[in-house]
Scaffold this active site. Structure first.
Site, PDB file in Angstrom:
ATOM      1  N   ASP A  35       0.839  -1.211   0.000  1.00 26.72           N
ATOM      2  CA  ASP A  35       0.000   0.000   0.000  1.00 26.72           C
ATOM      3  C   ASP A  35       0.871   1.257   0.000  1.00 26.72           C
ATOM      4  O   ASP A  35       1.988   1.233   0.511  1.00 26.72           O
ATOM      5  CB  ASP A  35      -0.903  -0.023   1.248  1.00 26.72           C
ATOM      6  CG  ASP A  35      -2.048   0.970   1.150  1.00 26.72           C
ATOM      7  OD1 ASP A  35      -2.280   1.514   0.061  1.00 26.72           O
ATOM      8  OD2 ASP A  35      -2.710   1.208   2.183  1.00 26.72           O
ATOM      9  N   ASN A  83     -10.666  -3.286  -6.464  1.00 28.12           N
ATOM     10  CA  ASN A  83      -9.806  -2.356  -7.224  1.00 28.12           C
ATOM     11  C   ASN A  83     -10.338  -2.026  -8.623  1.00 28.12           C
ATOM     12  O   ASN A  83      -9.886  -1.068  -9.250  1.00 28.12           O
ATOM     13  CB  ASN A  83      -8.367  -2.895  -7.330  1.00 28.12           C
ATOM     14  CG  ASN A  83      -7.581  -2.771  -6.054  1.00 28.12           C
ATOM     15  OD1 ASN A  83      -6.652  -3.535  -5.793  1.00 28.12           O
ATOM     16  ND2 ASN A  83      -7.931  -1.805  -5.212  1.00 28.12           N
TER      17      ASN A  83
HETATM   18  C1  FPP Z   1      -1.952   0.087  -3.281  1.00 29.99           C
HETATM   19  O1  FPP Z   1      -1.475   1.399  -3.374  1.00 29.99           O
HETATM   20  C2  FPP Z   1      -1.401  -0.755  -4.340  1.00 29.99           C
HETATM   21  C3  FPP Z   1      -2.108  -1.415  -5.279  1.00 29.99           C
HETATM   22  C4  FPP Z   1      -3.584  -1.365  -5.347  1.00 29.99           C
HETATM   23  C5  FPP Z   1      -1.493  -2.223  -6.317  1.00 29.99           C
HETATM   24  C6  FPP Z   1      -0.201  -2.884  -5.997  1.00 29.99           C
HETATM   25  C7  FPP Z   1       0.509  -3.055  -7.260  1.00 29.99           C
HETATM   26  C8  FPP Z   1       1.844  -2.993  -7.453  1.00 29.99           C
HETATM   27  C9  FPP Z   1       2.814  -2.887  -6.361  1.00 29.99           C
HETATM   28  C10 FPP Z   1       2.406  -3.009  -8.816  1.00 29.99           C
HETATM   29  C11 FPP Z   1       1.972  -4.163  -9.626  1.00 29.99           C
HETATM   30  C12 FPP Z   1       2.413  -5.446  -9.060  1.00 29.99           C
HETATM   31  C13 FPP Z   1       2.720  -6.516  -9.819  1.00 29.99           C
HETATM   32  C14 FPP Z   1       3.146  -7.763  -9.186  1.00 29.99           C
HETATM   33  C15 FPP Z   1       2.652  -6.452 -11.257  1.00 29.99           C
HETATM   34  P1  FPP Z   1      -2.529   2.589  -3.519  1.00 29.99           P
HETATM   35  O2  FPP Z   1      -2.631   2.937  -4.944  1.00 29.99           O
HETATM   36  O3  FPP Z   1      -3.810   2.223  -2.861  1.00 29.99           O
HETATM   37  O4  FPP Z   1      -1.783   3.718  -2.707  1.00 29.99           O
HETATM   38  P2  FPP Z   1      -2.463   4.931  -1.917  1.00 29.99           P
HETATM   39  O5  FPP Z   1      -3.217   4.314  -0.767  1.00 29.99           O
HETATM   40  O6  FPP Z   1      -1.274   5.729  -1.454  1.00 29.99           O
HETATM   41  O7  FPP Z   1      -3.340   5.655  -2.878  1.00 29.99           O
END
Ligand code: FPP
Length: 272
Positions: A35, A83
């Site tokens: 996250d 998501n």
């Molecule tokens: C949460 O951060 C992260 C995700 C929903 C996606 C995680 C994906 C990756 C690390 C990259 C892709 C991975 C692979 C294995 C291809 P957020 O966007 O919710 O962050 P925020 O809370 O700061 O907005």
């Protein structure tokens, strides 16, 4: 434990931390809620998707570090069933990154003797991704080291709902008796079947939520919440989490053997 220097040279503080952890205090299964990608990007005045892009390095480092610590399983929460509600461009970028990851990083899994398994409603993902996932599963199925599970289009409630549906279907077909369903049966029929429940759940970016991740499996998992944003998460952070875990006293609802409250009748009903 394998050579951690091969991924990222560790400073002497991390090396000392690691040396002090008795091998029997290491987790068997680590799960991670990745996250903070959006905030990482925002702090740099970049679009959110750049945070996801930067998160790939953290994925690679977490996978390689966990493999070298010789944990049995690592499960990363990459995309939840919720998501899909994100802006279309963000979803497309995440799916694109996944395709790229499967192409570019498969050799890392093969070279590190890692087995790969996607969990979640995989059949609902686009076909090219399903094929990439299938290729990764096939290419790594003979590996004998760590199991790397990636949760995609996953949520704990969806997983349990799918299992209830399947149980009702089997019961209606006369191949499952209600009396045969116990906790072991449920565990053995979830998408994580055969993997020990996570011992340690890491969540980055300081948020204190489970976000529908492995709801059944984390019943007695130790939580480690770090303020580090996912794109900044490195081998040293995995080691800090593992060292924190090694200090925990796990009771699984019972009492510690030989502890002062171990005498018969003294354990309080509310013992957790
Ligand atoms: C949460 O951060 C992260 C995700 C929903 C996606 C995680 C994906 C990756 C690390 C990259 C892709 C991975 C692979 C294995 C291809 P957020 O966007 O919710 O962050 P925020 O809370 O700061 O907005």
């Amino acid at each position: 434990m394998k050579d951690l220097d091969a991924i990222a040279p560790l400073g002497s503080p991390e090396r000392e931390v690691l040396a002090r952890i008795p091998p029997d205090r290491l987790p068997r299964h680590i799960a991670i809620i990745m996250d903070g990608n959006g905030r990482w990007a925002q702090q740099r005045g970049l679009p959110r998707v750049e945070g996801h892009r930067a998160g790939i390095r953290a994925v690679r480092e977490a996978v390689e570090t966990a493999a070298r610590l010789e944990v049995e399983a690592l499960t990363l929460y990459a995309f939840s069933t919720e998501n899909w509600k994100r802006p279309r461009w963000e979803v497309r970028t995440l799916m694109g990154l996944l395709k790229e990851y499967l192409k570019k990083e498969l050799h890392v899994l093969v070279e590190n003797n890692i087995r790969f398994r996607p969990i979640g409603r995989i059949g609902e993902l686009e076909e090219e991704i399903q094929r990439g996932l299938e290729r990764a599963v096939t290419a790594t199925q003979g590996n004998t080291g760590m199991l790397f599970q990636i949760a995609l289009n996953y949520s704990g409630r969806a997983e349990i709902t799918d299992l209830v549906r399947e149980a009702v279907r089997l019961a209606a077909a006369g191949t499952l008796d209600a009396g045969a369903i116990d906790e072991a049966w449920v565990s053995a029929h979830l998408t994580t079947a055969g993997t020990p429940d996570p011992d340690l759940l890491i969540r980055t970016s300081g948020e204190q939520r489970l976000s529908n991740f492995l709801l059944w499996q984390v019943a007695y998992t130790e939580l480690h919440i770090t303020p580090v944003l996912w794109p900044d998460f490195r081998a040293r952070d995995v080691i800090a989490a593992v060292a924190d875990f090694a200090r925990r006293e796990r009771r699984f609802g019972g009492v510690l053997e030989g502890g002062s409250e171990g005498a018969e009748g003294e354990a309080s009903e509310g013992e957790r």
